[in-house]
Scaffold this motif. Structure first.
Motif, PDB file in Angstrom:
ATOM      1  N   ASN A 215       0.905  -1.182  -0.030  1.00  0.00           N
ATOM      2  CA  ASN A 215       0.029  -0.056   0.020  1.00  0.00           C
ATOM      3  C   ASN A 215       0.915   1.029   0.025  1.00  0.00           C
ATOM      4  OD1 ASN A 215       0.281   0.922   2.967  1.00  0.00           O
ATOM      5  ND2 ASN A 215      -0.208  -1.146   3.046  1.00  0.00           N
ATOM      6  N   LEU A 216       0.367   2.377  -0.127  1.00  0.00           N
ATOM      7  CA  LEU A 216       1.078   3.650  -0.325  1.00  0.00           C
ATOM      8  C   LEU A 216       1.760   3.883   0.922  1.00  0.00           C
ATOM      9  CD1 LEU A 216       1.424   6.265  -2.246  1.00  0.00           C
ATOM     10  CD2 LEU A 216      -0.702   7.281  -1.111  1.00  0.00           C
ATOM     11  N   LEU A 241       0.419  -3.446  -7.450  1.00  0.00           N
ATOM     12  CA  LEU A 241       0.325  -2.418  -6.459  1.00  0.00           C
ATOM     13  C   LEU A 241      -1.082  -2.848  -5.718  1.00  0.00           C
ATOM     14  CD1 LEU A 241       0.819  -0.544  -9.376  1.00  0.00           C
ATOM     15  CD2 LEU A 241       0.272   1.216  -7.771  1.00  0.00           C
ATOM     16  N   HIS A 242      -1.297  -2.796  -4.620  1.00  0.00           N
ATOM     17  CA  HIS A 242      -2.346  -3.163  -3.754  1.00  0.00           C
ATOM     18  C   HIS A 242      -2.855  -2.051  -2.795  1.00  0.00           C
ATOM     19  CE1 HIS A 242      -1.100  -7.710  -3.583  1.00  0.00           C
ATOM     20  NE2 HIS A 242      -1.351  -7.199  -4.758  1.00  0.00           N
ATOM     21  N   GLN A 243      -4.085  -1.740  -2.859  1.00  0.00           N
ATOM     22  CA  GLN A 243      -4.662  -0.681  -2.070  1.00  0.00           C
ATOM     23  C   GLN A 243      -6.066  -0.989  -1.655  1.00  0.00           C
ATOM     24  OE1 GLN A 243      -2.632   2.270  -0.894  1.00  0.00           O
ATOM     25  NE2 GLN A 243      -4.396   2.131   0.605  1.00  0.00           N
ATOM     26  N   TYR A 244      -6.323  -0.852  -0.535  1.00  0.00           N
ATOM     27  CA  TYR A 244      -7.794  -0.543   0.105  1.00  0.00           C
ATOM     28  C   TYR A 244      -8.031   0.514   0.909  1.00  0.00           C
ATOM     29  CZ  TYR A 244      -7.291  -5.803  -0.746  1.00  0.00           C
ATOM     30  OH  TYR A 244      -7.219  -7.031  -1.454  1.00  0.00           O
ATOM     31  N   TYR A 245      -9.271   1.004   0.775  1.00  0.00           N
ATOM     32  CA  TYR A 245      -9.642   2.092   1.457  1.00  0.00           C
ATOM     33  C   TYR A 245     -10.911   1.838   2.646  1.00  0.00           C
ATOM     34  CZ  TYR A 245      -6.527   4.702  -1.844  1.00  0.00           C
ATOM     35  OH  TYR A 245      -5.598   5.043  -2.536  1.00  0.00           O
ATOM     36  N   ASP A 261      -5.767   9.804  -3.914  1.00  0.00           N
ATOM     37  CA  ASP A 261      -4.508   9.226  -3.392  1.00  0.00           C
ATOM     38  C   ASP A 261      -4.048   7.849  -4.141  1.00  0.00           C
ATOM     39  OD1 ASP A 261      -4.787  10.853  -1.096  1.00  0.00           O
ATOM     40  OD2 ASP A 261      -5.423   9.389   0.452  1.00  0.00           O
ATOM     41  N   MET A 262      -5.136   7.318  -4.580  1.00  0.00           N
ATOM     42  CA  MET A 262      -4.772   6.069  -5.530  1.00  0.00           C
ATOM     43  C   MET A 262      -4.363   6.539  -6.550  1.00  0.00           C
ATOM     44  SD  MET A 262      -7.629   3.735  -7.294  1.00  0.00           S
ATOM     45  CE  MET A 262      -7.158   2.007  -8.102  1.00  0.00           C
ATOM     46  N   PHE A 265      -0.601   7.403  -5.861  1.00  0.00           N
ATOM     47  CA  PHE A 265       0.173   6.081  -5.698  1.00  0.00           C
ATOM     48  C   PHE A 265       0.661   5.700  -7.154  1.00  0.00           C
ATOM     49  CE2 PHE A 265      -0.589   1.568  -3.736  1.00  0.00           C
ATOM     50  CZ  PHE A 265       0.972   1.545  -3.788  1.00  0.00           C
ATOM     51  N   TRP A 293      -7.299  -4.379  -5.056  1.00  0.00           N
ATOM     52  CA  TRP A 293      -8.070  -2.902  -4.736  1.00  0.00           C
ATOM     53  C   TRP A 293      -9.380  -3.041  -4.528  1.00  0.00           C
ATOM     54  CZ3 TRP A 293     -12.281  -0.867  -7.194  1.00  0.00           C
ATOM     55  CH2 TRP A 293     -12.686  -1.288  -8.668  1.00  0.00           C
TER      56      TRP A 293
END
Length: 502
Positions: A215-216, A241-245, A261-262, A265, A293
């Motif tokens: 993540n970021l 890339l991996h990202q959860y919100y 933000d994504m 990133f 994501w």
């Protein structure tokens, strides 16, 4: 009135969108596999135990590729456990999620399911507790035609023709201390390089994804990307890339700004890739695989209790977030962000597909149903094809608790030349005001307005369920199209899809 304007022209294109941007993810986690895609004895199950009601919804989503079998799960997984007679397969402890893995579903079963669901497999390799030899063994088993021990073993197990898997992930989230077999950036970079080099000797046609940052906010970001690629640049084709919100603070206005933000990133990872490209004086570009994501936060406390206090269950209910309308809006914003970066983001996987932080839910003794996030993904996957255009977007802005100059409207446009269609995706993320939205399409004139698909709800916390869907799309014809200058009112907090015939 608040206003926004999107101007596009056929001569200003960014890239042809790779359809693999509309991928998803099935991990041996919770009820994703057992009780999700696979449930022998269920009224909808086929002869192999796969739920046909789930397959039908996967087909409706038009999912292009599915990453498998993990995820954190893969970092202690023995692929050999999932082949041969099912009755003889061992049960194992899954160290990632403290569950019991029965191995009833393995590589053969997943390949069969992919064919039935009309999708392609994206295979993940265990580079946590295993390494080069085991990765090469799995590739040989899956892709080599015949004449070796492993390829002949595949044939003995019922698969005469090779699976022909083309896309392979070199491990999962190896930067994370939570990962079984966690590596430093230099350790992982060397391992990815050596594994990739050996695999491409076996099958030069494969594409390889190196693990990027989880993540970021990882403390090693973006040095992780730079170091890994300095080792493995010549062997790999993508970095992940991996990202959860989540909206843990119940600040909906700031929550809908998180797609910014994504965007940052993605831009930062591209910069890291191109830094290494310049340093190596290479002509090759490393593209991006955003292969995890989604929104993920609703089930946190319940999951923690299950994993820590009730471990080693078989397919326990984990990560079964029930999504709200505002979650669907952020998913729409994240999809727009991925499309806008279609020149470098070539693969993306919404995590996950069924039951586990998923657009599809499957009741144990009932049917399958669509969460709120199902619809923006379906609209993007069905209509978001062709060439991503380079738009000019002018929008009023607002500030949130943690973001400044947040555009009221986020939008992207695609031109599908073969179908002769333009599709505009737009989200009004202003929670107070409607916005007059102008789409200047005169560069394609004449255009005929086809439809406006919209999702709106006065209650940002509205959810769907098996019997009471509160959030579903509607179709309207409320666009004033005057010689390619189309105007519509975007309701506050709304997801919108506009379709035009060229």
């Amino acid at each position: 009135m608040k206003k926004a304007k999107l101007t596009v022209d056929r001569d200003f294109s960014k890239a042809k969108l790779d359809e693999r941007i509309y991928g998803s993810f099935i991990e041996h986690l919770g009820r994703a596999v057992y009780g999700g895609i696979y449930q022998p004895g269920h009224p909808s199950a086929d002869e192999e135990g796969f739920r046909k009601d789930v397959i039908n919804l996967v087909k409706a989503l038009n999912v292009s590729v599915v990453r498998y079998p993990g995820g954190n799960f893969v970092s202690s997984y023995r692929w050999e456990d999932g082949i041969g007679p099912v009755s003889q397969r061992p049960k194992r402890l899954d160290l990632a999620w403290k569950s019991l893995e029965t191995n009833e579903v393995g590589v053969h079963e997943f390949a069969h399911w992919c064919k039935k669901a009309g999708t392609q497999a994206m295979m993940s390799l265990n580079l946590g507790t295993r390494g080069v030899a085991e990765a090469c063994d799995l590739l040989e088993y899956c892709n080599h035609p015949s004449g070796t021990y492993l390829s002949d073993l595949r044939i003995k197990n019922g698969e005469k023709e090779p699976f022909g898997f083309r896309l392979w992930c070199l491990g999962n989230e190896m930067d994370g201390p939570w990962q079984i077999g966690h590596k430093t950036m230099d350790e992982y970079g060397r391992l990815a390089s050596e594994t990739g080099r050996a695999m491409k000797v076996i099958d030069p046609s494969i594409e390889l994804v190196a693990c990027g940052s989880s993540n970021l906010l990882m403390p090693t970001f973006p040095q992780w990307e730079a170091t890994v690629l300095e080792h493995a640049y010549d062997e790999v084709d993508y970095i992940s890339l991996h990202q959860y919100y989540g909206n843990k603070d119940n600040d909906s206005e700031d929550f809908l700004a998180l797609s910014d933000d994504m965007d940052q990133f993605i831009r930062s990872v591209i910069a890291a890739c191109d830094f290494v490209k310049a340093k190596k004086r290479s002509r090759k570009y490393i593209n991006l695989s955003f292969d995890e994501w989604n929104v993920w936060f609703h089930s946190g406390e319940q999951d923690k209790d299950t994993i820590e206090n009730h471990p080693w269950q078989q397919a326990p209910a984990l990560l079964e977030d029930i999504y709200t309308f505002e979650d669907a809006l952020l998913v729409g914003l994240m999809l727009i962000t991925l499309m806008k970066h279609g020149d470098r983001v070539k693969i993306a996987c919404m995590a996950q597909l069924v039951n586990v932080i998923a657009p599809i839910m499957a009741e144990k003794d009932g049917g399958a149903w669509c969460q709120t996030i199902f619809y923006p993904f379906m609209h993007a996957s069905v209509f978001g094809r062709g060439t991503v255009l380079e738009p000019v977007l002018v929008s009023d802005c607002h500030d949130t608790s943690h973001h400044e100059d947040v555009t009221d409207v986020e939008a992207v446009a695609l031109y599908h030349e073969e179908a002769g269609e333009i599709t505009v995706f737009a989200v009004n993320r202003n929670l107070s005001d409607d916005v007059e939205f102008t789409m200047d399409l005169r560069g394609f004139s004449p255009v005929i307005f086809l439809e406006h698909i919209v999702m709106e709800n006065e209650n940002l916390k509205a959810v769907n369920g098996p019997d009471n869907p509160q959030v579903t799309p509607a179709v309207r014809r409320d666009v004033d199209n005057d010689h390619g200058k189309a105007v519509c009112l975007l309701k506050r907090a709304s997801w919108n899809v506009f379709r035009f015939q060229v």
